[in-house]
Design a protein around this motif. Structure first.
Motif, PDB file in Angstrom:
ATOM      1  N   UNK A  47      28.607  -3.195  35.636  1.00 61.23           N
ATOM      2  CA  UNK A  47      27.274  -2.644  35.875  1.00 61.23           C
ATOM      3  C   UNK A  47      26.015  -3.300  34.701  1.00 61.23           C
ATOM      4  N   UNK A  48      26.684  -3.770  33.744  1.00 62.50           N
ATOM      5  CA  UNK A  48      25.815  -4.441  32.852  1.00 62.50           C
ATOM      6  C   UNK A  48      25.492  -5.908  33.351  1.00 62.50           C
ATOM      7  N   UNK A  49      26.180  -6.419  34.151  1.00 61.28           N
ATOM      8  CA  UNK A  49      25.929  -7.733  34.645  1.00 61.28           C
ATOM      9  C   UNK A  49      24.805  -7.786  35.686  1.00 61.28           C
ATOM     10  N   UNK A  72      19.068 -11.826  36.346  1.00 64.70           N
ATOM     11  CA  UNK A  72      17.766 -12.287  36.778  1.00 64.70           C
ATOM     12  C   UNK A  72      17.545 -12.496  38.256  1.00 64.70           C
ATOM     13  N   UNK A  73      18.619 -12.431  39.072  1.00 65.78           N
ATOM     14  CA  UNK A  73      18.760 -12.381  40.607  1.00 65.78           C
ATOM     15  C   UNK A  73      18.778 -11.013  41.121  1.00 65.78           C
TER      16      UNK A  73
END
Length: 115
Positions: A105-107, A112-113
């Motif tokens: 979830x954090x990723x 940025x994509x």
């Protein structure tokens, strides 16, 4: 009172039962009913044809670490965290906050994509 007991037993079986693949039956093992879920578990439950079950370590487990199993199938564990979370909520009524889900979830939220 009898109806209340039946509801409690049905609920316990629904949330804590393990499947026997050969017979398509289910059983509740008291000791295993208290093991927490993780999407990347360190153990699994091996249910044998002899109607017995054993806890099997999938990795080395450091002392004082929590023992975890997955409540989801191997196929469902391949889904994104959001989809796994929907299944866990639908069937077990909890929001997964395991390390795997929190990291995913954090990723997703910091990428940025992201869309």
């Amino acid at each position: 009172a009898t109806a209340d007991i039946l509801v409690q037993l049905a609920s316990a079986a629904n949330f804590n039962a393990f499947n026997f693949a050969e017979t398509q039956g289910q059983a509740v093992f008291e000791m295993f009913g208290t093991i927490s879920h993780a999407c990347k578990p360190n153990c699994s439950i091996d249910v044998t044809s002899g109607k017995q079950a054993r806890l099997v370590a999938l990795t080395s487990i450091p002392a004082r670490s929590e023992v975890t199993i997955s409540y989801l199938s191997k196929r469902n564990l391949q889904m994104p965290a959001e989809e796994r979370g929907k299944l866990l909520w639908k069937h077990w009524f909890f929001e997964c906050k395991c390390e795997c889900c929190l990291k995913e979830t954090q990723e997703r939220t910091t990428s940025p994509n992201r869309l």
